[in-house]
Structure formats: C-alpha cells, structure tokens
Design a protein around this motif. Structure first.
Motif, PDB file in Angstrom:
ATOM      1  N   VAL A 290       0.841  -1.197   0.000  1.00 17.24           N
ATOM      2  CA  VAL A 290       0.000   0.000   0.000  1.00 17.24           C
ATOM      3  C   VAL A 290       0.879   1.252   0.000  1.00 17.24           C
ATOM      4  N   ARG A 291       1.903   1.257   0.839  1.00 14.15           N
ATOM      5  CA  ARG A 291       2.841   2.392   0.885  1.00 14.15           C
ATOM      6  C   ARG A 291       3.607   2.514  -0.420  1.00 14.15           C
ATOM      7  N   TRP A 292       4.123   1.416  -0.895  1.00 20.55           N
ATOM      8  CA  TRP A 292       5.001   1.415  -2.066  1.00 20.55           C
ATOM      9  C   TRP A 292       4.270   1.900  -3.313  1.00 20.55           C
ATOM     10  N   GLN A 293       3.048   1.441  -3.489  1.00 24.00           N
ATOM     11  CA  GLN A 293       2.284   1.841  -4.664  1.00 24.00           C
ATOM     12  C   GLN A 293       1.688   3.229  -4.487  1.00 24.00           C
ATOM     13  N   THR A 294       1.169   3.549  -3.312  1.00 27.12           N
ATOM     14  CA  THR A 294       0.454   4.803  -3.055  1.00 27.12           C
ATOM     15  C   THR A 294      -0.463   5.113  -4.236  1.00 27.12           C
ATOM     16  N   ALA A 295      -1.492   4.295  -4.385  1.00 27.07           N
ATOM     17  CA  ALA A 295      -2.377   4.381  -5.549  1.00 27.07           C
ATOM     18  C   ALA A 295      -3.007   5.762  -5.706  1.00 27.07           C
ATOM     19  N   SER A 296      -3.443   6.359  -4.601  1.00 29.91           N
ATOM     20  CA  SER A 296      -3.935   7.740  -4.633  1.00 29.91           C
ATOM     21  C   SER A 296      -2.764   8.631  -4.256  1.00 29.91           C
ATOM     22  N   MET A 297      -2.215   9.322  -5.220  1.00 30.58           N
ATOM     23  CA  MET A 297      -0.916   9.978  -5.027  1.00 30.58           C
ATOM     24  C   MET A 297      -0.981  11.300  -4.279  1.00 30.58           C
ATOM     25  N   CYS A 298      -2.100  11.988  -4.368  1.00 25.10           N
ATOM     26  CA  CYS A 298      -2.139  13.330  -3.785  1.00 25.10           C
ATOM     27  C   CYS A 298      -3.560  13.716  -3.420  1.00 25.10           C
ATOM     28  N   MET A 299      -3.661  14.777  -2.655  1.00 23.80           N
ATOM     29  CA  MET A 299      -4.973  15.307  -2.268  1.00 23.80           C
ATOM     30  C   MET A 299      -4.835  16.808  -2.044  1.00 23.80           C
ATOM     31  N   ARG A 300      -5.907  17.507  -2.299  1.00 21.52           N
ATOM     32  CA  ARG A 300      -5.900  18.971  -2.190  1.00 21.52           C
ATOM     33  C   ARG A 300      -6.463  19.437  -0.853  1.00 21.52           C
ATOM     34  N   ARG A 301      -5.916  20.551  -0.378  1.00 26.82           N
ATOM     35  CA  ARG A 301      -6.496  21.302   0.726  1.00 26.82           C
ATOM     36  C   ARG A 301      -6.512  22.779   0.330  1.00 26.82           C
ATOM     37  N   ASN A 302      -7.311  23.574   1.051  1.00 24.41           N
ATOM     38  CA  ASN A 302      -7.499  24.985   0.686  1.00 24.41           C
ATOM     39  C   ASN A 302      -7.332  25.868   1.912  1.00 24.41           C
TER      40      ASN A 302
END
Length: 410
Positions: A290-302
């Motif tokens: 799960v760590r190695w792949q990090t399928a969802s790479m990023c997320m936004r904050r505002n």
C-alpha cells in the motif's frame, strides 16, 4: 525528462503535476529534490494551476490535522487537485470538514467499513479463489485485466449489490470519473461525455437503490444505504456523490495495489523469498505494498485564512497539494523509505490512506481484500514470471498500472 540536464525548481514543481511524469515512471527524483530543497514549494504554473506543493511526511500530517485552516470543503475548492466548475464539484464526505462531516461519517460507519466488513470475508475469499483457479497456465496474459480488475470488479459488485454480470461497468464508470480528458486512452474525450456517463451511472444506481428499498434489508452497500434512516432526506445529488466516492474508493486502491504488489515482488526477489518462507509477514507485506504503490498519489487542501506554515506565507484561497506519494518516500520519517521491505518494523507508517479526520474509512476493507488475495495467491503454489515492465497510466492523481504481462508455469 532528459537525463543529465539540470532543471529549475519551478520546472520540477510543474513536472510533478504532469501525467506524463508518472506514465514514464520519472517521479521519484523530482520529489526527492523538492523534499530536500523546498518541501513547501510554491508552484506558479502547472496542470493543477498555482498551488503549494507539500512533499514531506510530517508536514503533510500536520496540514491534515489542521482542517479548520487547511480545508477540504467543497465550498472552498474541495479535494480535487485541478479546478472544477462549481456544478461538477462533489459534495460527499471527503469534501466536508467537521462538524458537518460528522453526520456523513456516521453513514459510512453504519456500513461497518472502518471494521473491514467481516460479513464479506467469505465472499471475497470465494471469489478470489475462483479468479485464481481460472488463470491460464503456460501462456502470456495481462495481470491487470485477468487479476487486478477482475478481483476488484467482482468484490465491488458483490459489496455494492450490483448485478455480477455488469461488474465491469463499475470499473468503466470509475475510470470515467478519474481520467484525464487529454489521455488518448481515456474512456471519454470531453467533460460533456464525462457528465453524460456519470448520469448513466446515477440512473442505474437509482434504479437499484429503489429496488433495494422495496426488498428486505441485505448485507450490501445499496441495501444498507437504502434502508438507513441516516440517508432519509439526503438530496439526490449528495446521494450520487456519496455513491461515486464509494465507487472510486472501492476500485482504484485495491486494483492498483494488487498490480503494484506483484511488480514489487518481482523486482525484489529476496523480499519475495522472505514472504514465501514466512507467511506470518503477510500483514506487514500488505501495508508495504500500500505504501510502495500509493495508488492515490495526492490530495488537495485549501487555505481558509492568511497564515504562515514552515516559513512560507500562505494566503486565504491558496491551493495546497499534499503529495502522499512523496511523503511515503521521505527517509527522514520512514526508515529506508526508498526500499521495498516486507518485514518492515513499522509497516503501517505511511500516508496512502491519508491522515486525521479524513483518513480513508475504507482502509480496513482494502487491507482485508489485499490480505485475502495474497493469502490465496501464495497458498495456491502457483509460480509466475513477469515478462515486462508495467505500463503505467496517464494520471497525476492515481498511480495506476494499465498492463503487466505475466505467465504462470504449467
């Protein structure tokens, strides 16, 4: 990216939001440079527009905990890295902050997602065995299609209460929602086509929802939601956005982590030998994939008000991109972060499911699916050979694998 040519930090910041960077698998040195030289980096121009790129593990965790200052709320931009027209921004759980988020979290908790949905374990194991038994022996096949997609679509259909014969429709709709329109292989080629497909999904789910509401309650997502008092009075759009969130969450992480896990084992034969010789390492191995792949790479904050963070002056309305995939390679926070280690001492120390109030409520479910898959795969005694490198998807948000050629010995 040309080798041997020094590029500016401004170019590095733009490159990490370019889908080609991940399709070409050229992302790691870019993030290493940002972490070391400018971990909270202002990107003036990029595919995601102007934003702050945050790349260190502990900085990401700190921002995740300060939801009042660094918001996920749809009204101020939501969590999608690229900007969307107001009518396209989802109003689901991940696009809310406390206290509003609390009521919607209760809906998800009522499904048992945070506990792993134990009633589905037998279903997952039975379906997984069937997929493995049907794999061809002695001939080349695409692991992504025959294993990763088949496993996740089967599980997703079973857990959602979607007709089994239409299970790949769910994968199609998930790809529609997450694709980059300029990808030549995208299932849609315009925002108008995307909207039309999402409306098809909405129509089909509404039909099944109404059918479930008229039947006795069952142990599947649609039935549970249809019979939940917490869903009464929920606007149709919010209901749709909730279902889209489940759709994406139930498809992308497991699907790409199964593919990434196989490739990691093939690239690291000594680690594969450790796992085969000591099956008790399976839980640690699952966390490492799960760590190695990090399928969802990023997320936004505002940013909700002017502030200073790590020496940088941020202004109300600024966009922040939290690069989970970079944080998961941060040697200052994770020992030997650039190595794949199946018996890692702290295997759960990663950001692949987010952190804080927005940590993925389906994490336990994903971990259970992955654990069962690898229990069955390793227990089958099958010996496989990977015949070539993965073909990565064109995306700057999902680290997806489109094709992986494999053969299993007779």
């Amino acid at each position: 990216m040309s080798s041997g040519i020094e590029i500016s930090l401004a170019d590095v910041g733009a490159l990490v939001s370019d889908p080609l960077t991940y399709q070409r698998d050229e992302w790691e040195p870019l993030f290493a440079r940002l972490r070391h030289e400018d971990p909270v980096h202002w990107v003036k121009e990029s595919r995601f527009g102007s934003h702050w790129a945050v790349t260190r593990f502990n900085d990401i965790k700190e921002i995740e905990t300060k939801f009042d200052l660094f918001s996920s709320d749809w009204r101020v931009g939501g969590v999608t890295p690229y900007d969307l027209p107001p009518e396209s921004v989802m109003k689901s759980l991940i696009m809310m902050d406390p206290p509003e988020q609390a009521e919607h979290r209760e809906i998800v908790k009522s499904l048992g997602l945070s506990q792993g949905i134990a009633p589905f374990e037998d279903l997952i194991r039975t379906k997984t065995r069937a997929v493995i038994e049907e794999l061809p022996r002695g001939e080349k096949f695409d692991w992504v299609d025959r294993v990763s997609i088949e496993i996740t679509s089967t599980m997703l259909a079973g857990m959602m209460g979607y007709p089994f014969e239409g299970r790949r429709e769910l994968v199609h709709w998930s790809d529609v929602v997450t694709c980059f329109i300029d990808d030549p292989d995208a299932p849609v080629s315009s925002e108008e086509q995307r909207t039309a497909e999402i409306l098809k999904f909405a129509g089909r789910m509404t039909e099944l929802w109404e059918e479930s509401a008229e039947q006795p309650a069952e142990t599947n997502l649609l039935s549970i939601l249809a019979h939940s008092k917490l869903m009464e009075g929920m606007p149709p759009r919010t209901r749709l956005d909730t279902l889209v969130t489940f759709l994406i969450g139930g498809n992308d992480t497991t699907r790409n982590t199964i593919s990434g896990g196989l490739w990691a084992l093939w690239e690291h034969p000594n680690e594969f030998a450790k796992l085969r010789n000591n099956p008790s390492l399976l839980s640690s191995f699952v966390q490492e994939t799960v760590r190695w792949q990090t399928a969802s790479m990023c997320m936004r904050r505002n940013v909700t008000s002017d502030c200073e963070f790590k020496g940088q002056r941020m202004h109300k309305g600024d966009k922040i991109i939290l690069w989970w995939i970079s944080g998961n390679r941060d040697d200052d926070a994770i020992e030997r972060a650039g190595e794949f280690i199946v018996d890692r001492k702290k295997p759960g120390r990663h950001l692949a499911f987010g952190h804080g109030v927005h940590r993925c409520l389906g994490a336990k479910l994903a971990e259970m699916e992955l654990r069962i898959f690898w229990e069955e795969m390793l227990g089958s005694g099958l010996r496989f050979e990977v015949l070539g490198k993965p073909e990565y998807g064109y995306s700057a948000t999902l680290r997806s694998i489109r094709h992986l050629p494999v053969v299993i010995a007779n």
